[in-house]
Design a protein around this motif. Structure first.
Motif, PDB file in Angstrom:
ATOM      1  N   LEU A   1      37.960  40.944  29.912  1.00  0.00           N
ATOM      2  CA  LEU A   1      37.787  40.100  31.093  1.00  0.00           C
ATOM      3  C   LEU A   1      36.815  40.744  32.075  1.00  0.00           C
ATOM      4  CD1 LEU A   1      38.537  37.591  32.701  1.00  0.00           C
ATOM      5  CD2 LEU A   1      40.524  38.828  33.612  1.00  0.00           C
ATOM      6  N   GLY A   2      36.909  42.064  32.225  1.00  0.00           N
ATOM      7  CA  GLY A   2      36.011  42.757  33.144  1.00  0.00           C
ATOM      8  C   GLY A   2      34.556  42.616  32.748  1.00  0.00           C
ATOM      9  N   ALA A   3      34.315  42.547  31.444  1.00  0.00           N
ATOM     10  CA  ALA A   3      32.940  42.401  30.967  1.00  0.00           C
ATOM     11  C   ALA A   3      32.384  41.020  31.260  1.00  0.00           C
ATOM     12  CB  ALA A   3      32.886  42.686  29.465  1.00  0.00           C
ATOM     13  N   ARG A   4      33.266  40.031  31.376  1.00  0.00           N
ATOM     14  CA  ARG A   4      32.811  38.652  31.568  1.00  0.00           C
ATOM     15  C   ARG A   4      32.939  38.168  33.010  1.00  0.00           C
ATOM     16  NH1 ARG A   4      34.951  35.433  26.143  1.00  0.00           N
ATOM     17  NH2 ARG A   4      33.931  36.812  24.634  1.00  0.00           N
ATOM     18  N   ASN A   5      33.967  38.629  33.719  1.00  0.00           N
ATOM     19  CA  ASN A   5      34.178  38.141  35.082  1.00  0.00           C
ATOM     20  C   ASN A   5      34.914  39.218  35.872  1.00  0.00           C
ATOM     21  OD1 ASN A   5      34.832  36.762  37.461  1.00  0.00           O
ATOM     22  ND2 ASN A   5      35.062  34.812  36.386  1.00  0.00           N
ATOM     23  N   ARG A   6      34.151  40.174  36.379  1.00  0.00           N
ATOM     24  CA  ARG A   6      34.744  41.311  37.079  1.00  0.00           C
ATOM     25  C   ARG A   6      35.478  40.877  38.346  1.00  0.00           C
ATOM     26  NH1 ARG A   6      36.335  46.264  35.529  1.00  0.00           N
ATOM     27  NH2 ARG A   6      36.906  47.396  37.418  1.00  0.00           N
ATOM     28  N   ALA A   7      34.918  39.920  39.057  1.00  0.00           N
ATOM     29  CA  ALA A   7      35.537  39.458  40.300  1.00  0.00           C
ATOM     30  C   ALA A   7      36.907  38.846  40.027  1.00  0.00           C
ATOM     31  CB  ALA A   7      34.630  38.443  40.995  1.00  0.00           C
ATOM     32  N   LEU A   8      37.003  38.054  38.961  1.00  0.00           N
ATOM     33  CA  LEU A   8      38.290  37.450  38.615  1.00  0.00           C
ATOM     34  C   LEU A   8      39.292  38.524  38.215  1.00  0.00           C
ATOM     35  CD1 LEU A   8      40.063  34.983  38.091  1.00  0.00           C
ATOM     36  CD2 LEU A   8      39.018  34.798  35.805  1.00  0.00           C
ATOM     37  N   LEU A   9      38.846  39.520  37.457  1.00  0.00           N
ATOM     38  CA  LEU A   9      39.731  40.623  37.083  1.00  0.00           C
ATOM     39  C   LEU A   9      40.317  41.290  38.322  1.00  0.00           C
ATOM     40  CD1 LEU A   9      40.880  42.860  35.214  1.00  0.00           C
ATOM     41  CD2 LEU A   9      38.656  43.982  35.380  1.00  0.00           C
ATOM     42  N   GLU A  10      39.479  41.560  39.304  1.00  0.00           N
ATOM     43  CA  GLU A  10      39.952  42.236  40.508  1.00  0.00           C
ATOM     44  C   GLU A  10      40.906  41.360  41.310  1.00  0.00           C
ATOM     45  OE1 GLU A  10      36.359  43.361  42.439  1.00  0.00           O
ATOM     46  OE2 GLU A  10      35.940  45.029  41.041  1.00  0.00           O
ATOM     47  N   ARG A  11      40.673  40.048  41.320  1.00  0.00           N
ATOM     48  CA  ARG A  11      41.584  39.139  42.028  1.00  0.00           C
ATOM     49  C   ARG A  11      42.962  39.146  41.374  1.00  0.00           C
ATOM     50  NH1 ARG A  11      39.272  33.303  42.544  1.00  0.00           N
ATOM     51  NH2 ARG A  11      41.275  33.057  43.632  1.00  0.00           N
ATOM     52  N   ILE A  12      42.984  39.127  40.049  1.00  0.00           N
ATOM     53  CA  ILE A  12      44.268  39.122  39.346  1.00  0.00           C
ATOM     54  C   ILE A  12      44.997  40.445  39.552  1.00  0.00           C
ATOM     55  CG2 ILE A  12      45.361  39.054  37.068  1.00  0.00           C
ATOM     56  CD1 ILE A  12      43.217  37.049  36.215  1.00  0.00           C
ATOM     57  N   GLU A  13      44.258  41.546  39.438  1.00  0.00           N
ATOM     58  CA  GLU A  13      44.884  42.854  39.667  1.00  0.00           C
ATOM     59  C   GLU A  13      45.509  42.919  41.056  1.00  0.00           C
ATOM     60  OE1 GLU A  13      42.499  46.115  36.969  1.00  0.00           O
ATOM     61  OE2 GLU A  13      41.645  45.549  38.905  1.00  0.00           O
ATOM     62  N   GLY A  14      44.751  42.453  42.046  1.00  0.00           N
ATOM     63  CA  GLY A  14      45.266  42.473  43.417  1.00  0.00           C
ATOM     64  C   GLY A  14      46.491  41.592  43.585  1.00  0.00           C
ATOM     65  N   ALA A  15      46.442  40.390  43.008  1.00  0.00           N
ATOM     66  CA  ALA A  15      47.561  39.455  43.142  1.00  0.00           C
ATOM     67  C   ALA A  15      48.812  39.973  42.435  1.00  0.00           C
ATOM     68  CB  ALA A  15      47.164  38.085  42.590  1.00  0.00           C
ATOM     69  N   MET A  16      48.634  40.614  41.287  1.00  0.00           N
ATOM     70  CA  MET A  16      49.797  41.170  40.576  1.00  0.00           C
ATOM     71  C   MET A  16      50.381  42.356  41.332  1.00  0.00           C
ATOM     72  SD  MET A  16      48.816  40.827  36.523  1.00  0.00           S
ATOM     73  CE  MET A  16      50.542  40.892  35.990  1.00  0.00           C
ATOM     74  N   GLY A  17      49.501  43.159  41.943  1.00  0.00           N
ATOM     75  CA  GLY A  17      49.989  44.255  42.779  1.00  0.00           C
ATOM     76  C   GLY A  17      50.753  43.735  43.986  1.00  0.00           C
ATOM     77  N   ASP A  18      50.246  42.669  44.620  1.00  0.00           N
ATOM     78  CA  ASP A  18      50.935  42.064  45.768  1.00  0.00           C
ATOM     79  C   ASP A  18      52.289  41.494  45.353  1.00  0.00           C
ATOM     80  OD1 ASP A  18      48.777  42.712  47.331  1.00  0.00           O
ATOM     81  OD2 ASP A  18      47.891  40.705  47.290  1.00  0.00           O
ATOM     82  N   TYR A  19      52.346  40.927  44.150  1.00  0.00           N
ATOM     83  CA  TYR A  19      53.604  40.370  43.661  1.00  0.00           C
ATOM     84  C   TYR A  19      54.649  41.477  43.503  1.00  0.00           C
ATOM     85  CZ  TYR A  19      56.980  38.148  40.542  1.00  0.00           C
ATOM     86  OH  TYR A  19      58.147  37.671  39.983  1.00  0.00           O
ATOM     87  N   ARG A  20      54.245  42.603  42.914  1.00  0.00           N
ATOM     88  CA  ARG A  20      55.195  43.710  42.743  1.00  0.00           C
ATOM     89  C   ARG A  20      55.646  44.256  44.092  1.00  0.00           C
ATOM     90  NH1 ARG A  20      51.249  44.993  38.898  1.00  0.00           N
ATOM     91  NH2 ARG A  20      50.463  46.748  40.145  1.00  0.00           N
ATOM     92  N   ALA A  21      54.705  44.336  45.034  1.00  0.00           N
ATOM     93  CA  ALA A  21      55.055  44.822  46.368  1.00  0.00           C
ATOM     94  C   ALA A  21      56.014  43.860  47.065  1.00  0.00           C
ATOM     95  CB  ALA A  21      53.790  45.003  47.203  1.00  0.00           C
ATOM     96  N   ALA A  22      55.826  42.552  46.860  1.00  0.00           N
ATOM     97  CA  ALA A  22      56.701  41.553  47.486  1.00  0.00           C
ATOM     98  C   ALA A  22      58.132  41.676  46.949  1.00  0.00           C
ATOM     99  CB  ALA A  22      56.151  40.150  47.224  1.00  0.00           C
ATOM    100  N   ILE A  23      58.267  41.994  45.680  1.00  0.00           N
ATOM    101  CA  ILE A  23      59.599  42.214  45.114  1.00  0.00           C
ATOM    102  C   ILE A  23      60.276  43.389  45.808  1.00  0.00           C
ATOM    103  CG2 ILE A  23      60.845  42.994  43.045  1.00  0.00           C
ATOM    104  CD1 ILE A  23      58.901  41.380  41.375  1.00  0.00           C
ATOM    105  N   GLN A  24      59.532  44.474  45.979  1.00  0.00           N
ATOM    106  CA  GLN A  24      60.103  45.669  46.597  1.00  0.00           C
ATOM    107  C   GLN A  24      60.483  45.438  48.062  1.00  0.00           C
ATOM    108  OE1 GLN A  24      60.907  48.404  44.844  1.00  0.00           O
ATOM    109  NE2 GLN A  24      60.177  47.213  43.078  1.00  0.00           N
ATOM    110  N   SER A  25      59.707  44.587  48.731  1.00  0.00           N
ATOM    111  CA  SER A  25      59.976  44.342  50.148  1.00  0.00           C
ATOM    112  C   SER A  25      61.059  43.303  50.378  1.00  0.00           C
ATOM    113  CB  SER A  25      58.692  43.900  50.854  1.00  0.00           C
ATOM    114  OG  SER A  25      58.260  42.634  50.378  1.00  0.00           O
TER     115      SER A  25
END
Length: 392
Positions: A317-341
């Motif tokens: 995915l990074g080779a084809r759409n780096r911006a989308l990869l970073e958005r998904i990584e960020g959103a998944m990180g936010d999801y995990r943080a929301a669980i903890q909070s």
């Protein structure tokens, strides 16, 4: 002019360092595989081979000491000394192999060199290259009985030797093909394009595992999705030995799986560019666990969604759409943080929906058939269509 000279010196130094690291790694791999032929139960089986093992271990220590300074280099040097000591003490082959493999892995972690092909090796191309460059010595069947074998002082390696093959990765074969083997008639094929060397290494690696084993490996791969996590990408496929894989699933399964995947390396990339059903399923289960009050299990599933479901597709995915990869990584990180909070469950569900939409975009980018179409739509057009199809 000065800048050009500095650049040339820097590039030359980088190439020299890479070559030294590759040579050191290759020596460690050689020790790990061949020490058993020199020593058994504390007794020297072959004085000449034992002398060679000591020589190679000393060379490893010297080359590591000469590498550019890094904080980890001292630890590498200590392991190199431990390897020398184990060989001098005529330790068991398993212990020497473990030290050599561990040191090789730590070496590459500290001084990285390319570990995998840039694209899927062409198995058919490998067969052609083997016939042109290798069969005269190694034989058409890879058994070491080619027509020129009798002329050589050192017999060619028999790729059909299963015990040796289980201890050797495709990456190790690639290194030997690239650099040759000192003290033998095995030349360097560095003049071949990189892709050809990988294809040749992959083809040479298949001889020890028969077609029947490959058929069983295909059955296992298609029926047991848990095996996909053990070989998620090309880097793992070319870097893993059948022996290492056997420690997780048993030797018979490991042999069968390697027999299949080394014949069909495209299989591991197909799983990368397929659906993201695993990550979607884990997030759905995570949300259900959260609603049930089990925040810990929800967090574990969220982490698994990333590690087991999304991380394997990141390179593609990074080779084809780096911006989308970073958005998904960020959103998944936010999801995990929301669980903890302890975020509200409905708000958490909204996060899952956003991720689900992003996964749709990711699958479109990863799918060869849909990629061209997806590139014709901007993010604004996608948003428009999601709200009101008639306006698009």
């Amino acid at each position: 002019m000065l800048a050009t000279l500095v650049a040339l010196v820097f590039c030359g130094a980088a190439r020299a360092e890479t070559s030294d690291v590759e040579t050191t790694w290759r020596l460690l791999d050689y020790i790990a595989v061949d020490y058993a032929g020199a020593v058994s139960h504390g007794s020297v089986l072959s004085p000449s081979e034992y002398a060679e093992q000591n020589e190679f271990a000393a060379t490893v220590a010297a080359k590591i000491a000469a590498l550019p300074p890094k904080p980890e280099r001292q630890a590498l040097a200590m392991e190199a000394a431990r390897l020398q000591g184990a060989i001098a003490d005529k330790s068991d082959a398993e212990q020497v192999a473990a030290i050599a493999h561990g040191l090789a892995a730590a070496l590459l972690a500290t001084y990285p060199v390319p570990l995998a092909p840039n694209k899927v090796p062409d198995f058919a191309r490998g067969a052609t290259l083997f016939g042109q460059n290798c069969a005269a010595c190694h034989g058409d069947a890879g058994d070491g009985h080619g027509p020129d074998a009798v002329k050589l002082d050192t017999p060619p390696i028999a790729f059909t030797d299963a015990e040796r093959a289980r201890q050797r990765s495709v990456f190790a074969l690639y290194q030997v093909i690239t650099q040759g083997l000192d003290g033998t008639a095995m030349p360097s094929f560095d003049s071949l394009p990189t892709d050809d060397r990988w294809a040749l290494a992959l083809y040479a690696s298949h001889f020890a595992f028969h077609d029947a084993a490959a058929a069983e490996g295909e059955r296992l791969w298609k029926q047991d999705a848990s095996l996909h996590r053990l070989v998620p990408d090309l880097k793992t496929l070319v870097g893993t030995t059948p022996a290492a894989l056997a420690s997780k699933i048993g030797q018979d399964k490991a042999d069968a799986l390697m027999a299949y995947l080394r014949r069909h390396p495209e299989t591991v990339t197909q799983q990368q560019t397929g659906s993201l059903s695993l990550v979607r399923g884990r997030l759905t289960a995570s949300l259900a666990a959260y609603r049930a009050g089990d925040r810990q299990h929800a967090g574990e599933l969220a982490l698994s969604a990333y590690l087991d479901g999304f991380e394997p597709v990141e390179p593609a995915l990074g080779a084809r759409n780096r911006a989308l990869l970073e958005r998904i990584e960020g959103a998944m990180g936010d999801y995990r943080a929301a669980i903890q909070s302890g975020e509200n469950a409905d708000a958490l569900a909204d996060r899952v929906q956003v991720l689900d939409d992003l996964f749709d975009d990711a699958e479109a980018s990863l799918s060869p058939m849909r990629q061209a179409a997806s590139q014709r739509f901007s993010e604004r057009q996608r948003s428009c269509c999601a709200k009101d199809w008639k306006r698009c």
